[in-house]
Design a protein around this motif. Structure first.
Motif, PDB file in Angstrom:
ATOM      1  N   HIS A  41       0.846  -1.188   0.000  1.00  0.00           N
ATOM      2  CA  HIS A  41       0.000   0.000   0.000  1.00  0.00           C
ATOM      3  C   HIS A  41       0.888   1.248   0.000  1.00  0.00           C
ATOM      4  CE1 HIS A  41      -2.560  -3.092   1.931  1.00  0.00           C
ATOM      5  NE2 HIS A  41      -3.535  -2.516   1.267  1.00  0.00           N
ATOM      6  N   PHE A  42       0.389   2.327  -0.583  1.00  0.00           N
ATOM      7  CA  PHE A  42       1.040   3.626  -0.425  1.00  0.00           C
ATOM      8  C   PHE A  42       0.024   4.734  -0.599  1.00  0.00           C
ATOM      9  CE2 PHE A  42       2.954   3.628  -5.085  1.00  0.00           C
ATOM     10  CZ  PHE A  42       1.680   3.618  -5.610  1.00  0.00           C
ATOM     11  N   MET A  43       0.439   5.944  -0.211  1.00  0.00           N
ATOM     12  CA  MET A  43      -0.445   7.094  -0.325  1.00  0.00           C
ATOM     13  C   MET A  43      -0.470   7.596  -1.762  1.00  0.00           C
ATOM     14  SD  MET A  43      -1.779   7.498   2.611  1.00  0.00           S
ATOM     15  CE  MET A  43      -2.594   9.090   2.353  1.00  0.00           C
ATOM     16  N   PRO A  44      -1.585   8.190  -2.211  1.00  0.00           N
ATOM     17  CA  PRO A  44      -1.641   8.762  -3.563  1.00  0.00           C
ATOM     18  C   PRO A  44      -0.609   9.872  -3.726  1.00  0.00           C
ATOM     19  CG  PRO A  44      -3.836   8.627  -2.571  1.00  0.00           C
ATOM     20  CD  PRO A  44      -2.854   8.342  -1.469  1.00  0.00           C
ATOM     21  N   PHE A  45      -0.183  10.098  -4.946  1.00  0.00           N
ATOM     22  CA  PHE A  45       0.766  11.152  -5.260  1.00  0.00           C
ATOM     23  C   PHE A  45      -0.003  12.359  -5.800  1.00  0.00           C
ATOM     24  CE2 PHE A  45       3.195   7.292  -5.320  1.00  0.00           C
ATOM     25  CZ  PHE A  45       4.413   7.643  -4.765  1.00  0.00           C
ATOM     26  N   GLU A  46       0.152  13.479  -5.141  1.00  0.00           N
ATOM     27  CA  GLU A  46      -0.599  14.670  -5.507  1.00  0.00           C
ATOM     28  C   GLU A  46      -0.240  15.142  -6.910  1.00  0.00           C
ATOM     29  OE1 GLU A  46      -1.462  19.205  -3.821  1.00  0.00           O
ATOM     30  OE2 GLU A  46      -0.201  17.807  -2.674  1.00  0.00           O
ATOM     31  N   GLY A  47      -1.269  15.416  -7.706  1.00  0.00           N
ATOM     32  CA  GLY A  47      -1.067  15.965  -9.038  1.00  0.00           C
ATOM     33  C   GLY A  47      -0.542  14.978 -10.054  1.00  0.00           C
ATOM     34  N   MET A  48      -0.573  13.694  -9.740  1.00  0.00           N
ATOM     35  CA  MET A  48      -0.041  12.687 -10.657  1.00  0.00           C
ATOM     36  C   MET A  48      -1.179  11.827 -11.202  1.00  0.00           C
ATOM     37  SD  MET A  48       2.870   9.815  -9.881  1.00  0.00           S
ATOM     38  CE  MET A  48       3.998  11.112  -9.362  1.00  0.00           C
ATOM     39  N   PRO A  49      -1.183  11.542 -12.507  1.00  0.00           N
ATOM     40  CA  PRO A  49      -2.215  10.659 -13.062  1.00  0.00           C
ATOM     41  C   PRO A  49      -2.211   9.299 -12.378  1.00  0.00           C
ATOM     42  CG  PRO A  49      -0.988  11.731 -14.823  1.00  0.00           C
ATOM     43  CD  PRO A  49      -0.259  12.034 -13.551  1.00  0.00           C
ATOM     44  N   LEU A  50      -3.395   8.813 -12.080  1.00  0.00           N
ATOM     45  CA  LEU A  50      -3.546   7.523 -11.404  1.00  0.00           C
ATOM     46  C   LEU A  50      -4.343   6.578 -12.289  1.00  0.00           C
ATOM     47  CD1 LEU A  50      -3.519   5.599  -8.920  1.00  0.00           C
ATOM     48  CD2 LEU A  50      -5.570   6.816  -8.112  1.00  0.00           C
ATOM     49  N   VAL A  51      -3.799   5.401 -12.529  1.00  0.00           N
ATOM     50  CA  VAL A  51      -4.493   4.374 -13.295  1.00  0.00           C
ATOM     51  C   VAL A  51      -4.905   3.273 -12.335  1.00  0.00           C
ATOM     52  CG1 VAL A  51      -4.354   2.686 -15.148  1.00  0.00           C
ATOM     53  CG2 VAL A  51      -3.193   4.884 -15.393  1.00  0.00           C
ATOM     54  N   THR A  52      -6.211   3.074 -12.198  1.00  0.00           N
ATOM     55  CA  THR A  52      -6.719   2.025 -11.304  1.00  0.00           C
ATOM     56  C   THR A  52      -7.258   0.825 -12.075  1.00  0.00           C
ATOM     57  OG1 THR A  52      -8.896   3.082 -11.234  1.00  0.00           O
ATOM     58  CG2 THR A  52      -7.305   3.718  -9.534  1.00  0.00           C
ATOM     59  N   SER A  53      -7.248   0.921 -13.387  1.00  0.00           N
ATOM     60  CA  SER A  53      -7.720  -0.175 -14.229  1.00  0.00           C
ATOM     61  C   SER A  53      -6.737  -1.341 -14.187  1.00  0.00           C
ATOM     62  CB  SER A  53      -7.879   0.318 -15.664  1.00  0.00           C
ATOM     63  OG  SER A  53      -7.982  -0.748 -16.571  1.00  0.00           O
ATOM     64  N   SER A  54      -7.237  -2.534 -14.425  1.00  0.00           N
ATOM     65  CA  SER A  54      -6.376  -3.703 -14.516  1.00  0.00           C
ATOM     66  C   SER A  54      -5.984  -4.013 -15.959  1.00  0.00           C
ATOM     67  CB  SER A  54      -7.080  -4.920 -13.906  1.00  0.00           C
ATOM     68  OG  SER A  54      -8.299  -5.184 -14.589  1.00  0.00           O
ATOM     69  N   ASP A  55      -6.267  -3.063 -16.846  1.00  0.00           N
ATOM     70  CA  ASP A  55      -5.950  -3.215 -18.268  1.00  0.00           C
ATOM     71  C   ASP A  55      -4.665  -2.455 -18.571  1.00  0.00           C
ATOM     72  OD1 ASP A  55      -5.805  -3.227 -21.037  1.00  0.00           O
ATOM     73  OD2 ASP A  55      -7.954  -2.939 -21.320  1.00  0.00           O
ATOM     74  N   SER A  56      -3.643  -3.162 -19.002  1.00  0.00           N
ATOM     75  CA  SER A  56      -2.357  -2.517 -19.274  1.00  0.00           C
ATOM     76  C   SER A  56      -2.444  -1.495 -20.401  1.00  0.00           C
ATOM     77  CB  SER A  56      -1.295  -3.566 -19.595  1.00  0.00           C
ATOM     78  OG  SER A  56      -1.665  -4.341 -20.720  1.00  0.00           O
ATOM     79  N   ASP A  57      -3.419  -1.646 -21.292  1.00  0.00           N
ATOM     80  CA  ASP A  57      -3.590  -0.656 -22.365  1.00  0.00           C
ATOM     81  C   ASP A  57      -3.961   0.712 -21.796  1.00  0.00           C
ATOM     82  OD1 ASP A  57      -2.927  -2.310 -24.455  1.00  0.00           O
ATOM     83  OD2 ASP A  57      -4.991  -2.922 -24.859  1.00  0.00           O
ATOM     84  N   ASP A  58      -4.669   0.739 -20.677  1.00  0.00           N
ATOM     85  CA  ASP A  58      -5.007   2.013 -20.044  1.00  0.00           C
ATOM     86  C   ASP A  58      -3.755   2.695 -19.503  1.00  0.00           C
ATOM     87  OD1 ASP A  58      -7.705   1.714 -20.600  1.00  0.00           O
ATOM     88  OD2 ASP A  58      -8.115   0.687 -18.709  1.00  0.00           O
ATOM     89  N   VAL A  59      -2.825   1.904 -18.998  1.00  0.00           N
ATOM     90  CA  VAL A  59      -1.551   2.460 -18.536  1.00  0.00           C
ATOM     91  C   VAL A  59      -0.778   3.027 -19.717  1.00  0.00           C
ATOM     92  CG1 VAL A  59       0.623   1.965 -17.363  1.00  0.00           C
ATOM     93  CG2 VAL A  59      -1.476   0.806 -16.637  1.00  0.00           C
TER      94      VAL A  59
END
Length: 237
Positions: A41-59
Motif C-alpha cells: 500500500h502507499f499514499m496517492p501522489f498529488e497531481g499525478m495521473p492515477l491508473v486504477t484499471s487492470s488493463d495494461s492498455d489504459d496504462v
C-alpha cells in the motif's frame, strides 16, 4: 540516478522514513516514462495521473499523455487510511510499458525506523535494484517511539523499548534481518540527514553495519527538499 545505481527496469524501495518521498524524487529525475507502483500500500501522489484499471492498455494510453504515472488500486478507505493497494497488473507487465518502474515494497506507518515481519518486504522477483530506506530522525530516540514493530526490534537486538535507537543498535537490527534473509538490499539510503550531527550518525550506522559483515553501499540525503535532494546525496560507506 547514477549515484544510487538506478538501472532500467524495476527498482524496489523498502524500509522506513521516506519511501514514498524517494519514489516521487526518483520519478522527477529519471529520464523517460516512469511508473510508480506498490506491492502493498502507499499514499496517492498529488497531481499525478492515477491508473486504477487492470488493463495494461489504459496504462499505456496514460503514459502517452504523462511522463510519470501511478498505477494502483483503491482499497477500503476506512481500513487503509486513504492508501492505495497493489494493482492487479503484474509488475513484470508494467516493466514492459515503461523503462522505469519504481515499487514501494512495504509500509512503516509513517515512522522513521522499522523491524520487518516475516511476510515483508514484498520485493518483486524482477527487481534490478533494491533500495532500503532508513529515517535518520529516529536515531537516538526511544525505540518504542520511532520504530514500527518495536517488539520485533527489541527481540532482535536485546534492547529495551525505552532504549535510544543508536546508529549501532539500528545497524544490529538490520544485520539480523540481512543474516536471516528477511531483507536483501543492494544499497541503503539514510534519509532525513539535514545537518552535520545527523550525517555523523548516518556514517556511524554504515560503519557498524560493515563491521558486522555487511559492507553495503550507503548514502545520506534529505528527500524533503524536492528540488535540492540530489545536491545533498552523499555516499557514507
Amino acid at each position: 540516478m547514477e549515484l544510487l545505481g538506478i538501472p532500467m527496469g524495476v527498482t524496489s524501495v523498502s524500509g522506513s522514513g521516506g519511501k514514498t518521498s524517494l519514489l516521487a524524487a526518483l520519478a522527477a529525475v529519471l529520464e523517460g516514462p516512469v511508473i510508480l507502483a506498490t506491492t502493498t500500500h502507499f499514499m496517492p501522489f498529488e497531481g499525478m495521473p492515477l491508473v486504477t484499471s487492470s488493463d495494461s492498455d489504459d496504462v499505456r494510453c496514460t503514459l502517452a499523455e504523462a511522463r510519470v504515472v501511478c498505477v494502483a488500486e483503491p482499497v477500503d478507505p476506512v481500513m487503509s487510511g486513504g492508501k492505495l493497494g497493489a494493482s492487479r497488473i503484474p509488475i513484470d507487465t508494467l516493466a514492459e510499458l515503461a523503462p522505469h518502474v519504481i515499487v514501494e515494497a512495504d509500509g512503516s506507518r509513517g515512522l522513521p525506523l522499522k523491524a520487518h515481519a516475516r511476510h515483508e518486504p514484498v520485493v518483486p522477483a524482477c527487481a534490478a535494484r533494491r533500495i532500503l530506506v532508513v529515517g535518520a530522525s529516529g536515531l537516538g530516540r526511544p525505540v518504542s517511539e520511532v520504530a514500527h514493530r518495536p517488539t520485533l526490534f527489541c527481540e532482535r537486538t536485546g534492547c529495551t523499548p525505552n532504549e535510544p535507537a543508536s546508529p549501532e543498535l539500528v545497524a544490529a537490527e538490520l544485520a539480523s534481518e540481512l543474516e536471516c534473509g528477511l531483507i536483501a538490499p543492494d544499497v541503503i539510503l539514510v534519509n532525513q540527514v539535514d545537518d552535520e550531527t545527523t550525517l555523523a550518525k548516518a556514517k556511524r550506522l554504515a560503519r557498524e553495519l560493515a563491521r558486522q559483515g555487511h559492507p553495503l553501499p550507503a548514502f545520506a540525503a534529505s528527500l524533503h527538499r524536492p528540488r535540492q535532494w540530489e545536491q545533498t546525496l552523499l555516499q557514507v560507506s
